[in-house]
Design a protein around this motif. Sequence first.
Motif, PDB file in Angstrom:
ATOM      1  N   LEU A  73      46.103 -19.980   5.216  1.00  0.00           N
ATOM      2  CA  LEU A  73      47.376 -20.667   5.386  1.00  0.00           C
ATOM      3  C   LEU A  73      47.416 -21.989   4.632  1.00  0.00           C
ATOM      4  O   LEU A  73      48.500 -22.545   4.404  1.00  0.00           O
ATOM      5  N   THR A  74      46.264 -22.506   4.258  1.00  0.00           N
ATOM      6  CA  THR A  74      46.209 -23.797   3.566  1.00  0.00           C
ATOM      7  C   THR A  74      46.083 -23.633   2.055  1.00  0.00           C
ATOM      8  O   THR A  74      45.950 -24.623   1.333  1.00  0.00           O
ATOM      9  N   TRP A  75      46.132 -22.416   1.559  1.00  0.00           N
ATOM     10  CA  TRP A  75      45.901 -22.185   0.135  1.00  0.00           C
ATOM     11  C   TRP A  75      47.135 -22.418  -0.728  1.00  0.00           C
ATOM     12  O   TRP A  75      47.022 -22.496  -1.951  1.00  0.00           O
ATOM     13  N   ALA A  76      48.303 -22.488  -0.133  1.00  0.00           N
ATOM     14  CA  ALA A  76      49.544 -22.710  -0.885  1.00  0.00           C
ATOM     15  C   ALA A  76      50.310 -23.849  -0.233  1.00  0.00           C
ATOM     16  O   ALA A  76      49.904 -24.384   0.809  1.00  0.00           O
ATOM     17  N   ASP A  77      51.401 -24.237  -0.837  1.00  0.00           N
ATOM     18  CA  ASP A  77      52.202 -25.298  -0.241  1.00  0.00           C
ATOM     19  C   ASP A  77      52.819 -24.792   1.060  1.00  0.00           C
ATOM     20  O   ASP A  77      53.026 -23.580   1.234  1.00  0.00           O
ATOM     21  N   PRO A  78      53.107 -25.698   1.994  1.00  0.00           N
ATOM     22  CA  PRO A  78      53.583 -25.286   3.323  1.00  0.00           C
ATOM     23  C   PRO A  78      54.810 -24.393   3.295  1.00  0.00           C
ATOM     24  O   PRO A  78      54.920 -23.455   4.094  1.00  0.00           O
ATOM     25  N   ARG A  79      55.757 -24.654   2.378  1.00  0.00           N
ATOM     26  CA  ARG A  79      56.972 -23.841   2.335  1.00  0.00           C
ATOM     27  C   ARG A  79      56.651 -22.401   1.959  1.00  0.00           C
ATOM     28  O   ARG A  79      57.111 -21.460   2.606  1.00  0.00           O
ATOM     29  N   THR A  80      55.848 -22.232   0.924  1.00  0.00           N
ATOM     30  CA  THR A  80      55.464 -20.887   0.495  1.00  0.00           C
ATOM     31  C   THR A  80      54.667 -20.188   1.587  1.00  0.00           C
ATOM     32  O   THR A  80      54.883 -18.997   1.862  1.00  0.00           O
ATOM     33  N   THR A  81      53.759 -20.918   2.195  1.00  0.00           N
ATOM     34  CA  THR A  81      52.950 -20.349   3.273  1.00  0.00           C
ATOM     35  C   THR A  81      53.822 -19.901   4.432  1.00  0.00           C
ATOM     36  O   THR A  81      53.652 -18.794   4.965  1.00  0.00           O
ATOM     37  N   GLY A  82      54.772 -20.740   4.820  1.00  0.00           N
ATOM     38  CA  GLY A  82      55.631 -20.396   5.949  1.00  0.00           C
ATOM     39  C   GLY A  82      56.452 -19.153   5.690  1.00  0.00           C
ATOM     40  O   GLY A  82      56.550 -18.267   6.551  1.00  0.00           O
ATOM     41  N   LEU A  83      57.043 -19.060   4.507  1.00  0.00           N
ATOM     42  CA  LEU A  83      57.855 -17.896   4.182  1.00  0.00           C
ATOM     43  C   LEU A  83      56.999 -16.637   4.084  1.00  0.00           C
ATOM     44  O   LEU A  83      57.421 -15.551   4.521  1.00  0.00           O
ATOM     45  N   SER A  84      55.808 -16.764   3.506  1.00  0.00           N
ATOM     46  CA  SER A  84      54.916 -15.603   3.380  1.00  0.00           C
ATOM     47  C   SER A  84      54.449 -15.129   4.749  1.00  0.00           C
ATOM     48  O   SER A  84      54.428 -13.919   5.035  1.00  0.00           O
ATOM     49  N   TRP A  85      54.083 -16.066   5.596  1.00  0.00           N
ATOM     50  CA  TRP A  85      53.613 -15.728   6.942  1.00  0.00           C
ATOM     51  C   TRP A  85      54.726 -15.062   7.741  1.00  0.00           C
ATOM     52  O   TRP A  85      54.509 -14.053   8.408  1.00  0.00           O
ATOM     53  N   MET A  86      55.922 -15.626   7.644  1.00  0.00           N
ATOM     54  CA  MET A  86      57.050 -15.071   8.381  1.00  0.00           C
ATOM     55  C   MET A  86      57.363 -13.654   7.911  1.00  0.00           C
ATOM     56  O   MET A  86      57.610 -12.756   8.717  1.00  0.00           O
ATOM     57  N   THR A  87      57.352 -13.444   6.606  1.00  0.00           N
ATOM     58  CA  THR A  87      57.629 -12.115   6.067  1.00  0.00           C
ATOM     59  C   THR A  87      56.573 -11.115   6.528  1.00  0.00           C
ATOM     60  O   THR A  87      56.900  -9.976   6.898  1.00  0.00           O
ATOM     61  N   ALA A  88      55.317 -11.545   6.516  1.00  0.00           N
ATOM     62  CA  ALA A  88      54.237 -10.666   6.977  1.00  0.00           C
ATOM     63  C   ALA A  88      54.400 -10.330   8.452  1.00  0.00           C
ATOM     64  O   ALA A  88      54.196  -9.175   8.873  1.00  0.00           O
ATOM     65  N   CYS A  89      54.802 -11.314   9.261  1.00  0.00           N
ATOM     66  CA  CYS A  89      54.973 -11.070  10.700  1.00  0.00           C
ATOM     67  C   CYS A  89      56.137 -10.117  10.961  1.00  0.00           C
ATOM     68  O   CYS A  89      56.079  -9.293  11.880  1.00  0.00           O
ATOM     69  N   ILE A  90      57.212 -10.225  10.167  1.00  0.00           N
ATOM     70  CA  ILE A  90      58.326  -9.291  10.320  1.00  0.00           C
ATOM     71  C   ILE A  90      57.873  -7.877  10.000  1.00  0.00           C
ATOM     72  O   ILE A  90      58.188  -6.913  10.720  1.00  0.00           O
ATOM     73  N   ALA A  91      57.101  -7.725   8.926  1.00  0.00           N
ATOM     74  CA  ALA A  91      56.588  -6.400   8.571  1.00  0.00           C
ATOM     75  C   ALA A  91      55.685  -5.857   9.667  1.00  0.00           C
ATOM     76  O   ALA A  91      55.748  -4.668  10.025  1.00  0.00           O
ATOM     77  N   ILE A  92      54.844  -6.719  10.235  1.00  0.00           N
ATOM     78  CA  ILE A  92      53.948  -6.301  11.314  1.00  0.00           C
ATOM     79  C   ILE A  92      54.751  -5.892  12.544  1.00  0.00           C
ATOM     80  O   ILE A  92      54.438  -4.900  13.215  1.00  0.00           O
ATOM     81  N   GLY A  93      55.816  -6.642  12.840  1.00  0.00           N
ATOM     82  CA  GLY A  93      56.655  -6.287  13.977  1.00  0.00           C
ATOM     83  C   GLY A  93      57.304  -4.926  13.804  1.00  0.00           C
ATOM     84  O   GLY A  93      57.404  -4.152  14.766  1.00  0.00           O
ATOM     85  N   ILE A  94      57.738  -4.618  12.590  1.00  0.00           N
ATOM     86  CA  ILE A  94      58.321  -3.294  12.322  1.00  0.00           C
ATOM     87  C   ILE A  94      57.279  -2.214  12.569  1.00  0.00           C
ATOM     88  O   ILE A  94      57.578  -1.159  13.160  1.00  0.00           O
ATOM     89  N   VAL A  95      56.047  -2.459  12.135  1.00  0.00           N
ATOM     90  CA  VAL A  95      54.968  -1.482  12.341  1.00  0.00           C
ATOM     91  C   VAL A  95      54.714  -1.268  13.827  1.00  0.00           C
ATOM     92  O   VAL A  95      54.549  -0.132  14.293  1.00  0.00           O
ATOM     93  N   VAL A  96      54.687  -2.357  14.601  1.00  0.00           N
ATOM     94  CA  VAL A  96      54.449  -2.243  16.043  1.00  0.00           C
ATOM     95  C   VAL A  96      55.533  -1.380  16.692  1.00  0.00           C
ATOM     96  O   VAL A  96      55.237  -0.470  17.478  1.00  0.00           O
ATOM     97  N   VAL A  97      56.792  -1.663  16.378  1.00  0.00           N
ATOM     98  CA  VAL A  97      57.895  -0.884  16.950  1.00  0.00           C
ATOM     99  C   VAL A  97      57.797   0.578  16.513  1.00  0.00           C
ATOM    100  O   VAL A  97      58.006   1.500  17.310  1.00  0.00           O
ATOM    101  N   ALA A  98      57.450   0.797  15.251  1.00  0.00           N
ATOM    102  CA  ALA A  98      57.333   2.170  14.739  1.00  0.00           C
ATOM    103  C   ALA A  98      56.226   2.927  15.471  1.00  0.00           C
ATOM    104  O   ALA A  98      56.377   4.121  15.785  1.00  0.00           O
TER     105      ALA A  98
END
Length: 386
Positions: A73-98
């Motif tokens: 999480l510290t490898w990129a700037d906070p904005r990029t990290t936040g958007l990447s993390w959020m996108t990954a969590c949305i994808a993970i949530g879809i997998v959980v529901v599926a």
Amino acid sequence: MLLIVVAGLVAARHLVSDWRLAASGNLGPDGDISVYIGAINFLNSGGALYDYPLEGGYGFTYPPFASIVLQPLTWADPRTTGLSWMTACIAIGIVVVALVVASRPWPTSVVGRFVVLGLAVGLFFGSVEVQSDLITGQVNLVLALLVVLDVGRFVPDRFRGVLVGLAAAIKLTPMIVWGWFFVTRQWRALAISVGTFVGCGLLAWVVLPSDSRRFWTEAVFDTGRVGDVELRFNSSVMGVLARAGLDGATRSVLWLLLGGVLVLAAYWNARRARRAGDHVAAAIILGCAAVIATPIAWPHHQIWLPLAGIVLATRTRWLPQVLGLVVLGFAYLHIVITRWSDAHGTGWFFDNIDFAMFAAVCVLGLAPGRPTSTPTSDRTPLMVDQ
């Protein structure tokens, strides 16, 4: 085909809405992802992990192993990290529901399954619990995936327990599954899970010896680092007792007694689900038990509630279906209901509805069907069959 399109649009609408909502808020100073990034940067600069932040505020509350896992999480700037993390969590949530929908015996048609999946994704991401998780940048969707994959038997039996142990090493609440492994005599899974947890802890001790020592002797017992237990929306047993005016030894004893009874009930119902071949329902029941057993359970910890609603809503009997829709409707309309109740002076009642629903899942289970078999590891006098 029209139904599939409509369900897909419902899912897409909420996915886009959640992405935009989280993108506007998950990098604030009070967001958990900001705490993760700040604490790890503070550690990397030579500070002590559990001294962050020095000026006060929310600090790092997870075991030291989590700071190792979250280093990227510290490898990129906070904005990029936040958007990447959020996108990954949305994808993970879809997998959980599926995974939850795929494990349901109903509906049986392909079209029906796609419709249910689209609606389930929409309701799941439209719930206040999931929105709160995405806004704060929490890790709960990742942990839920690990527990569902493990307890839900989506991994080979020889690896069962590894993912629960890994999840517990990141955040302690998945340890509740160990008790269920024990009472159902799943000795191999228990040994592998505990061994994975210990291995992760030893790795953290080698890399971060002073922080590990401080966590296990001090920080782990300081619930104040997470927040005040009496605040509204803390849907744990401890939160309900605190809002009722109890404190000190009385509150602690009642928390242990009531929490223990609810967890044992959850173990029993999770075992019933397992005997019926519904391993995903067992995982969700255990997740609900973890929410009410922990001292503090904020809305972003409560993502198991809409998952429980999906399981109930996809049963074949009408009563579980209605109850599931009620749970999903409450989670979906939580903010609207809360505002209405506050305006009409009934906030005290609705502040505890979430707890009541979690407790009901623990006590009543998720309406499993008839047992498909009697696993040898379940033949134990510690639990009574129904």
